[in-house]
Design a protein around this motif. Structure first.
Motif, PDB file in Angstrom:
ATOM      1  N   ALA A  21       1.111  -0.964   0.225  1.00 49.96           N
ATOM      2  CA  ALA A  21      -0.339  -0.251  -0.130  1.00 49.96           C
ATOM      3  C   ALA A  21       0.728   1.604   0.208  1.00 49.96           C
ATOM      4  CB  ALA A  21      -0.409   0.059   1.977  1.00 49.96           C
ATOM      5  N   PHE A  22       2.505   0.778   0.163  1.00 48.21           N
ATOM      6  CA  PHE A  22       3.159   2.163   0.138  1.00 48.21           C
ATOM      7  C   PHE A  22       3.543   2.703  -1.484  1.00 48.21           C
ATOM      8  CE2 PHE A  22       2.723   1.148   4.355  1.00 48.21           C
ATOM      9  CZ  PHE A  22       2.688   1.738   5.679  1.00 48.21           C
ATOM     10  N   THR A  23       3.382   1.885  -1.961  1.00 45.39           N
ATOM     11  CA  THR A  23       4.089   2.182  -3.122  1.00 45.39           C
ATOM     12  C   THR A  23       3.571   4.048  -3.613  1.00 45.39           C
ATOM     13  OG1 THR A  23       2.559   1.493  -5.156  1.00 45.39           O
ATOM     14  CG2 THR A  23       3.997  -0.194  -4.517  1.00 45.39           C
ATOM     15  N   PHE A  24       4.779   4.383  -4.939  1.00 49.29           N
ATOM     16  CA  PHE A  24       4.607   5.453  -5.822  1.00 49.29           C
ATOM     17  C   PHE A  24       3.437   5.703  -6.274  1.00 49.29           C
ATOM     18  CE2 PHE A  24       5.553   8.898  -8.751  1.00 49.29           C
ATOM     19  CZ  PHE A  24       5.852   9.841  -8.278  1.00 49.29           C
ATOM     20  N   PHE A  25       2.962   4.444  -7.006  1.00 53.62           N
ATOM     21  CA  PHE A  25       1.696   4.764  -7.958  1.00 53.62           C
ATOM     22  C   PHE A  25       0.129   4.880  -7.012  1.00 53.62           C
ATOM     23  CE2 PHE A  25       1.700   1.983 -11.772  1.00 53.62           C
ATOM     24  CZ  PHE A  25       2.162   4.067 -12.480  1.00 53.62           C
ATOM     25  N   ASN A  26       0.325   4.281  -5.146  1.00 53.60           N
ATOM     26  CA  ASN A  26      -1.001   4.263  -4.713  1.00 53.60           C
ATOM     27  C   ASN A  26      -0.602   5.635  -3.860  1.00 53.60           C
ATOM     28  OD1 ASN A  26      -2.893   2.693  -3.674  1.00 53.60           O
ATOM     29  ND2 ASN A  26      -1.760   3.158  -1.833  1.00 53.60           N
ATOM     30  N   TYR A  27       0.428   6.139  -3.641  1.00 54.66           N
ATOM     31  CA  TYR A  27       0.048   7.674  -3.044  1.00 54.66           C
ATOM     32  C   TYR A  27      -0.651   8.522  -4.612  1.00 54.66           C
ATOM     33  CZ  TYR A  27       2.128  12.195  -3.673  1.00 54.66           C
ATOM     34  OH  TYR A  27       2.530  12.894  -3.810  1.00 54.66           O
ATOM     35  N   LEU A  28      -0.081   8.080  -5.742  1.00 59.78           N
ATOM     36  CA  LEU A  28      -0.778   8.681  -6.627  1.00 59.78           C
ATOM     37  C   LEU A  28      -1.682   8.392  -6.699  1.00 59.78           C
ATOM     38  CD1 LEU A  28       1.895   8.473 -10.326  1.00 59.78           C
ATOM     39  CD2 LEU A  28       1.594  10.580  -8.755  1.00 59.78           C
ATOM     40  N   PHE A  29      -2.569   7.380  -6.761  1.00 62.52           N
ATOM     41  CA  PHE A  29      -4.148   7.107  -6.338  1.00 62.52           C
ATOM     42  C   PHE A  29      -4.746   7.536  -5.161  1.00 62.52           C
ATOM     43  CE2 PHE A  29      -7.491   4.233  -5.259  1.00 62.52           C
ATOM     44  CZ  PHE A  29      -8.881   4.265  -6.185  1.00 62.52           C
ATOM     45  N   ASP A  30      -3.970   7.941  -4.552  1.00 63.32           N
ATOM     46  CA  ASP A  30      -4.828   8.634  -3.158  1.00 63.32           C
ATOM     47  C   ASP A  30      -5.049  10.250  -2.838  1.00 63.32           C
ATOM     48  OD1 ASP A  30      -5.193   7.866  -0.288  1.00 63.32           O
ATOM     49  OD2 ASP A  30      -3.843   9.413  -0.055  1.00 63.32           O
TER      50      ASP A  30
END
Length: 448
Positions: A87-96
């Protein structure tokens, strides 16, 4: 989840891991510990605490220049190479943040430094970790048991508090490299704190800056000063004949691969050092070719128009510095013709790199005799005397043993997993070693 610590007879908390510093490396470790604790039986969970001398999380905030981009691809974030489902990927950050589609449309692997810094802060807020900000570790001392073996450490902070640790993970970061002739001041400062020092600098009088260094940071600062001080001259001083481009070609970049750590650590020392020297152009005293071209175009156009503000002082060195009441005089000597120019400047910026923070002030007698240390296990555990079973792990300062990724972001995700695996494997409860499954996201090939 954050595991509660045990206590010893003195009622001091005992933690499996105490992290010194909470930059990206130990942030990646905290995430790896959280993900380990969420997947393992309660008896195998790791209790951890981190101490960070800064008041809040920050990653080189003094170099967050507008428009400056990362030099590594975004998948080399805190977790992806270890656990792409995290849940700590850069992709998930962008989604969040509601920017995933926009970022993909941007068609780049290299976000701005501002955005990646925001990602790191986002991760630091989300991770379930016991972090004490504004608290510097002062000493780490071994605790010797009745059998004469040091199996724990006493970690004491500057405010007098103490915690007991089975392992300490040194993530104290880097120290600014300052030339011997330089006396840091309001007009002579390292680029690490560039934006802050620039804001505190007295109002320009001479409208002239000198930047010492031939790397990416030096070139970025030259560009920043030239663009933000339209009336000022900017003199770039470096020992090379011209800026050298960074080698970011696919084959050369393999020196940053996780597998390269295995190769380099297992290679004969002479061969390892040879390879590190051969591939210095991937990271040291080099500049992105796009930035080189932009600066060259700027300099050329000034020659066409006749008003020079950008000067490349190639094959040169600074031989004297003298602060005055309204500025700083910098004597620049050319190695080509031997001539010296003395420039009356408003500031001298030292883009002179970093060196690993020394271990001696914190570890005392436990510190290695050489700096940087020459004997470090593949799991990043510092080699100490046989009577020390507690672990000292190094997050940085291991370039001579593990490769160029030692001080870079490229390998923080995998390294964090390897340290967790080592701690779990070596720990044991009631005389039994904890298990490590090959399917666990914190496990690495080293533990399989």
């Amino acid at each position: 989840m954050s595991e509660s610590p045990e206590t010893v007879g003195t009622d001091l908390p005992v933690r499996d891991v105490v992290g010194v510093g909470f930059g990206p490396a130990n942030l990646a470790l905290a995430i790896a510990i959280e993900e380990h604790n969420a997947e393992c039986p309660p008896r195998e969970r790791i209790s951890a605490q981190f101490f960070e001398k800064q008041d809040r999380f920050g990653w080189h905030p003094g170099m967050l220049l507008d428009g400056a981009t990362m030099q590594i691809a975004f998948p080399k974030d805190l977790v992806t190479f270890r656990n792409p489902r995290s849940a700590f990927t850069f992709f998930n950050y962008l989604f969040d943040q509601g920017r995933l589609v926009d970022f993909v449309n941007h068609q780049t692997f290299f976000p701005t430094r501002h955005e990646f810094h925001d990602y790191l802060q986002w991760a630091a807020r989300r991770v379930d970790a016991d972090v004490r900000y504004g608290t510097a570790v002062e000493t780490v001392r071994g605790i010797r048991g009745d059998d004469g073996v040091i199996d724990r450490f006493e970690v004491r902070t500057a405010d007098g508090s103490t915690v007991i640790a089975r392992n300490v993970v040194m993530g104290a970061g880097l120290r600014e490299r300052i030339p011997e002739w330089a006396n840091p001041s309001a007009r002579c400062f390292h680029n690490h704190q560039f934006l802050f020092r620039l804001g505190e600098m007295p109002a320009p009088v001479h409208h002239r800056f000198v930047v010492l260094g031939a790397g990416q940071s030096a070139a970025e600062i030259v560009q920043y000063l030239h663009g933000n001080y339209p009336e000022a001259e900017v003199h770039s001083v470096f020992s090379r004949y011209g800026y050298s481009p960074a080698d970011d070609s696919p084959y050369a970049n393999r020196i940053f691969d996780p597998e390269a750590v295995d190769d380099l650590h297992g290679a004969p020392e002479a061969e390892r050092l040879r390879l590190l020297d051969v591939h210095r152009s991937t990271n040291y005293s080099v500049v992105d070719i796009e930035l080189i071209n932009e600066l060259y175009a700027t300099e050329y156009q000034e020659r066409v128009r006749g008003r020079r503000r950008l000067f490349m002082r190639r094959a040169s060195e600074i031989i004297a510095v003298d602060e005055t009441s309204d500025g700083i005089e910098v004597a620049v000597r050319s190695g080509v013709d031997g001539l010296t120019d003395t420039l009356a400047c408003d500031a001298l910026i030292l883009a002179t790199g970093f060196t690993p923070a020394p271990l001696e002030p914190l570890l005392g007698d436990l510190a290695p005799k050489t700096h940087p240390p020459r004997e470090v296990g593949r799991d990043y555990r510092l080699a100490v005397s046989p009577d020390v079973t507690a672990g000292i792990y190094l997050q940085g300062g291991t370039e001579k043993t593990h490769g160029i990724t030692s001080s870079l972001l490229s390998n923080v995700a995998v390294r964090a997993g390897e340290i967790v695996t080592s701690v779990v494997t070596r720990r044991g409860r009631n005389g039994t070693l904890a298990s490590v499954n090959a399917q666990d996201t914190y496990a690495t090939s080293e533990a399989r």
